[in-house]
Design a protein around this motif. Structure first.
Motif, PDB file in Angstrom:
ATOM      1  N   GLU A  41       0.727  -1.133   0.043  1.00  0.00           N
ATOM      2  CA  GLU A  41      -0.126  -0.018  -0.052  1.00  0.00           C
ATOM      3  C   GLU A  41       1.025   1.247   0.006  1.00  0.00           C
ATOM      4  O   GLU A  41       0.131   2.474  -0.092  1.00  0.00           O
ATOM      5  N   VAL A  42       2.034   0.891   0.237  1.00  0.00           N
ATOM      6  CA  VAL A  42       2.972   2.314   0.427  1.00  0.00           C
ATOM      7  C   VAL A  42       4.067   2.471  -0.835  1.00  0.00           C
ATOM      8  O   VAL A  42       4.237   3.265  -1.142  1.00  0.00           O
ATOM      9  N   MET A  43       4.735   1.071  -0.719  1.00  0.00           N
ATOM     10  CA  MET A  43       5.891   1.361  -1.726  1.00  0.00           C
ATOM     11  C   MET A  43       5.837   1.509  -3.234  1.00  0.00           C
ATOM     12  O   MET A  43       6.813   2.332  -3.571  1.00  0.00           O
ATOM     13  N   PRO A  44       4.818   0.926  -3.870  1.00  0.00           N
ATOM     14  CA  PRO A  44       4.581   1.461  -5.377  1.00  0.00           C
ATOM     15  C   PRO A  44       4.639   2.845  -5.457  1.00  0.00           C
ATOM     16  O   PRO A  44       5.168   3.273  -6.504  1.00  0.00           O
ATOM     17  N   GLY A  45       4.063   3.681  -4.503  1.00  0.00           N
ATOM     18  CA  GLY A  45       3.845   5.074  -4.853  1.00  0.00           C
ATOM     19  C   GLY A  45       5.029   5.640  -4.493  1.00  0.00           C
ATOM     20  O   GLY A  45       5.496   6.796  -5.381  1.00  0.00           O
ATOM     21  N   LEU A  46       6.093   5.186  -3.861  1.00  0.00           N
ATOM     22  CA  LEU A  46       7.664   5.693  -3.622  1.00  0.00           C
ATOM     23  C   LEU A  46       8.537   5.004  -4.822  1.00  0.00           C
ATOM     24  O   LEU A  46       9.130   6.316  -5.287  1.00  0.00           O
ATOM     25  N   VAL A  47       8.356   3.991  -5.252  1.00  0.00           N
ATOM     26  CA  VAL A  47       9.123   3.278  -6.174  1.00  0.00           C
ATOM     27  C   VAL A  47       8.794   4.290  -7.951  1.00  0.00           C
ATOM     28  O   VAL A  47       9.734   4.351  -8.553  1.00  0.00           O
ATOM     29  N   GLU A  48       7.646   5.126  -7.748  1.00  0.00           N
ATOM     30  CA  GLU A  48       7.297   5.636  -8.974  1.00  0.00           C
ATOM     31  C   GLU A  48       8.425   6.926  -9.006  1.00  0.00           C
ATOM     32  O   GLU A  48       8.636   7.301 -10.077  1.00  0.00           O
ATOM     33  N   TYR A  49       9.147   7.179  -8.347  1.00  0.00           N
ATOM     34  CA  TYR A  49      10.124   8.285  -8.141  1.00  0.00           C
ATOM     35  C   TYR A  49      11.439   7.734  -8.345  1.00  0.00           C
ATOM     36  O   TYR A  49      12.231   8.761  -8.752  1.00  0.00           O
ATOM     37  N   CYS A  50      11.620   6.507  -8.576  1.00  0.00           N
ATOM     38  CA  CYS A  50      13.023   5.983  -8.404  1.00  0.00           C
ATOM     39  C   CYS A  50      13.558   5.649  -9.845  1.00  0.00           C
ATOM     40  O   CYS A  50      12.882   5.227 -10.592  1.00  0.00           O
ATOM     41  N   ASP A  51      14.970   5.873  -9.904  1.00  0.00           N
ATOM     42  CA  ASP A  51      15.714   5.373 -11.308  1.00  0.00           C
ATOM     43  C   ASP A  51      16.277   4.153 -11.178  1.00  0.00           C
ATOM     44  O   ASP A  51      16.509   3.304 -12.061  1.00  0.00           O
ATOM     45  N   LEU A  52      16.598   3.716  -9.810  1.00  0.00           N
ATOM     46  CA  LEU A  52      17.223   2.569  -9.735  1.00  0.00           C
ATOM     47  C   LEU A  52      16.764   1.917  -8.424  1.00  0.00           C
ATOM     48  O   LEU A  52      16.451   2.428  -7.515  1.00  0.00           O
ATOM     49  N   VAL A  53      16.357   0.469  -8.715  1.00  0.00           N
ATOM     50  CA  VAL A  53      15.816  -0.301  -7.397  1.00  0.00           C
ATOM     51  C   VAL A  53      16.632  -1.417  -7.193  1.00  0.00           C
ATOM     52  O   VAL A  53      16.858  -2.278  -8.057  1.00  0.00           O
ATOM     53  N   MET A  54      16.814  -1.523  -5.866  1.00  0.00           N
ATOM     54  CA  MET A  54      17.578  -3.051  -5.498  1.00  0.00           C
ATOM     55  C   MET A  54      16.968  -3.653  -4.364  1.00  0.00           C
ATOM     56  O   MET A  54      16.007  -2.893  -3.524  1.00  0.00           O
ATOM     57  N   GLY A  55      16.916  -4.899  -4.661  1.00  0.00           N
ATOM     58  CA  GLY A  55      16.053  -5.751  -3.666  1.00  0.00           C
ATOM     59  C   GLY A  55      16.149  -7.198  -4.060  1.00  0.00           C
ATOM     60  O   GLY A  55      16.235  -7.346  -5.380  1.00  0.00           O
ATOM     61  N   ASN A  56      15.943  -8.212  -3.187  1.00  0.00           N
ATOM     62  CA  ASN A  56      16.004  -9.298  -3.632  1.00  0.00           C
ATOM     63  C   ASN A  56      14.486  -9.630  -4.402  1.00  0.00           C
ATOM     64  O   ASN A  56      13.577  -9.076  -4.079  1.00  0.00           O
ATOM     65  N   LEU A  57      14.336 -10.946  -4.817  1.00  0.00           N
ATOM     66  CA  LEU A  57      13.136 -11.272  -5.727  1.00  0.00           C
ATOM     67  C   LEU A  57      11.746 -11.043  -4.581  1.00  0.00           C
ATOM     68  O   LEU A  57      10.975 -11.011  -4.861  1.00  0.00           O
ATOM     69  N   TRP A  58      12.348 -11.755  -3.404  1.00  0.00           N
ATOM     70  CA  TRP A  58      11.139 -11.688  -2.426  1.00  0.00           C
ATOM     71  C   TRP A  58      10.632 -10.508  -1.917  1.00  0.00           C
ATOM     72  O   TRP A  58       9.618 -10.378  -1.445  1.00  0.00           O
ATOM     73  N   ALA A  59      11.680  -9.577  -1.712  1.00  0.00           N
ATOM     74  CA  ALA A  59      11.126  -8.355  -1.459  1.00  0.00           C
ATOM     75  C   ALA A  59      10.432  -7.663  -2.331  1.00  0.00           C
ATOM     76  O   ALA A  59       9.599  -6.806  -2.145  1.00  0.00           O
ATOM     77  N   ALA A  60      10.756  -7.654  -3.624  1.00  0.00           N
ATOM     78  CA  ALA A  60      10.066  -7.217  -4.710  1.00  0.00           C
ATOM     79  C   ALA A  60       8.773  -7.817  -4.773  1.00  0.00           C
ATOM     80  O   ALA A  60       7.721  -7.073  -5.054  1.00  0.00           O
ATOM     81  N   GLU A  61       8.727  -8.959  -4.295  1.00  0.00           N
ATOM     82  CA  GLU A  61       7.249  -9.671  -4.220  1.00  0.00           C
ATOM     83  C   GLU A  61       6.224  -8.977  -3.087  1.00  0.00           C
ATOM     84  O   GLU A  61       5.142  -8.554  -3.461  1.00  0.00           O
ATOM     85  N   LYS A  62       6.952  -8.798  -2.118  1.00  0.00           N
ATOM     86  CA  LYS A  62       6.171  -8.409  -0.903  1.00  0.00           C
ATOM     87  C   LYS A  62       6.053  -7.032  -0.921  1.00  0.00           C
ATOM     88  O   LYS A  62       4.699  -6.554  -0.587  1.00  0.00           O
ATOM     89  N   MET A  63       6.702  -6.343  -1.534  1.00  0.00           N
ATOM     90  CA  MET A  63       6.469  -4.785  -1.623  1.00  0.00           C
ATOM     91  C   MET A  63       5.904  -4.098  -2.745  1.00  0.00           C
ATOM     92  O   MET A  63       5.402  -3.245  -2.862  1.00  0.00           O
TER      93      MET A  63
END
Length: 359
Positions: free
Chosen positions: A200-222
């Motif tokens: 409910e939170v992270m997609p709205g923040l990632v919209e501003y990002c150029d580089l995203v780091m995180g493992n597969l399971w973090a990307a699934e959860k967030m």
């Protein structure tokens, strides 16, 4: 995506690079208290601690590696806080943007060698100066002056709704100034306790990002990027690489500003060992690092932060992507043998380590 390259020449590791604008890391400065699991600290009257916090770890590594590094956090206006900022300043980190307000410093407790995802981690961060931040408290025009790159992690918006709003406020300001933005999708289940899920939170923040780091399971959860069930138990390296490609493509497809996605793969091996490699997706191509293994490590905390710092360093210096990935991966693996939250290894030592561990 290229990092800022303007201003005067500055040497690092024998290479001439052009740098001026700073990399600003935003997050909570913490103390990690390390009680031993047997409770001997009670008899010995000795409780080791380390200065930490994911973003502070990134800022420390960048400064050590010759990148102009600044740090933004909130601390109480007391002797301990000023000693901590002086400690960071001695490590060439610009702390002029630190906001002094609130009542206390954040803490967490974790036995040395354990992972932050470990069920035994104890957080003591409620009502800290940082967790009390609210929108409007930070003068983003001032703190972003002279900044070319802003880094944050998913740990900050996990603390409470106010911090999530502060993060969005800062990202919006940085985006409006054309500043490169990176995020580490650190997932800490014990922190998301204010009635909203990360999705409910992270997609709205990632919209501003150029580089995203995180493992597969973090990307699934967030971010809701699916991972095949059973992958961890049955997947081969080829399966993990294919999932990394698929996850990266979906993130870039869903978030138009994102141009680069990094994944880390760190697997326990035996009782104390580790197996480690990473991927980096950009311009439609997946880069994979060499693999590292060890039968025993010293400290898991801060390895991912070191990887993030390695990526920022290489991209800032406009190095070849393959070189960026290899340095960041080696730095992260090297960190596993350092008993602290942040790395203390100069870039030259990491490069020598890489030469002794050729593919």
């Amino acid at each position: 995506m290229a990092g800022p390259r303007e201003g005067g020449d500055q040497g690092d590791g024998g290479k001439r690079v052009i740098m001026n604008k700073k990399v600003l890391s935003f997050g909570e400065l913490l103390l990690r208290i390390c009680p031993d699991t047997e409770g001997n600290w009670l008899e010995e009257n000795n409780l080791p601690f380390y200065v930490g916090g994911a973003e502070a770890n990134v800022a420390t590594a960048l400064a050590l590696w010759g990148i102009p590094s600044a740090y933004l956090t909130a601390l109480p206006d007391n002797m301990l806080a000023h000693q901590l900022t002086a400690y960071l300043e001695e490590r060439a980190i610009d702390v002029s943007r630190v906001l002094y307000q609130g009542e206390r410093l954040g803490l967490y407790y974790l036995p040395q060698g354990k992972d932050l995802k470990n069920a035994g981690v104890i957080y003591d961060r409620a009502h800290s100066s940082f967790s009390a931040l609210q929108p409007g408290m930070i003068d983003w025009d001032r703190v972003l002056e002279g900044v070319g790159w802003l880094h944050f992690s998913a740990i900050s918006p996990a603390l409470n709704r106010g911090l999530a709003e502060v993060c969005e406020e800062g990202l919006r300001a940085a985006s409006g100034k054309g500043i490169t933005i990176s995020v580490d999708l650190n997932y800490r289940a014990k922190l998301w306790q204010y009635g909203v899920a990360p999705m409910e939170v992270m997609p709205g923040l990632v919209e501003y990002c150029d580089l995203v780091m995180g493992n597969l399971w973090a990307a699934e959860k967030m971010l809701g990027i699916p991972v095949d069930s059973g992958l961890t138990e049955k997947g081969s390296k080829e399966d993990f690489l294919e999932h990394a490609r698929r996850s990266s493509e979906q993130i870039i497809g869903r978030f138009p500003r994102v141009k680069q996605v990094a994944k880390t793969f760190r697997f326990d091996s035996g009782e104390r060992g580790i197996h480690y490699y990473t991927t980096f997706f950009t311009d439609g191509r997946l880069y994979s690092s060499r693999e590292y293994s060890s039968d025993a490590i010293v400290d898991k905390v801060g390895s991912g932060d070191c990887y993030m710092a390695g990526l920022i360093r290489g991209l800032y210096r406009q190095e070849q992507v393959a070189d960026v990935v290899e340095f960041a991966t080696a730095a992260a693996f090297f960190k596993l043998f350092i008993p602290s939250d942040a790395t203390d290894q100069p870039a030259e030592d990491i490069e020598k380590f890489m030469m002794t561990h050729e593919r």
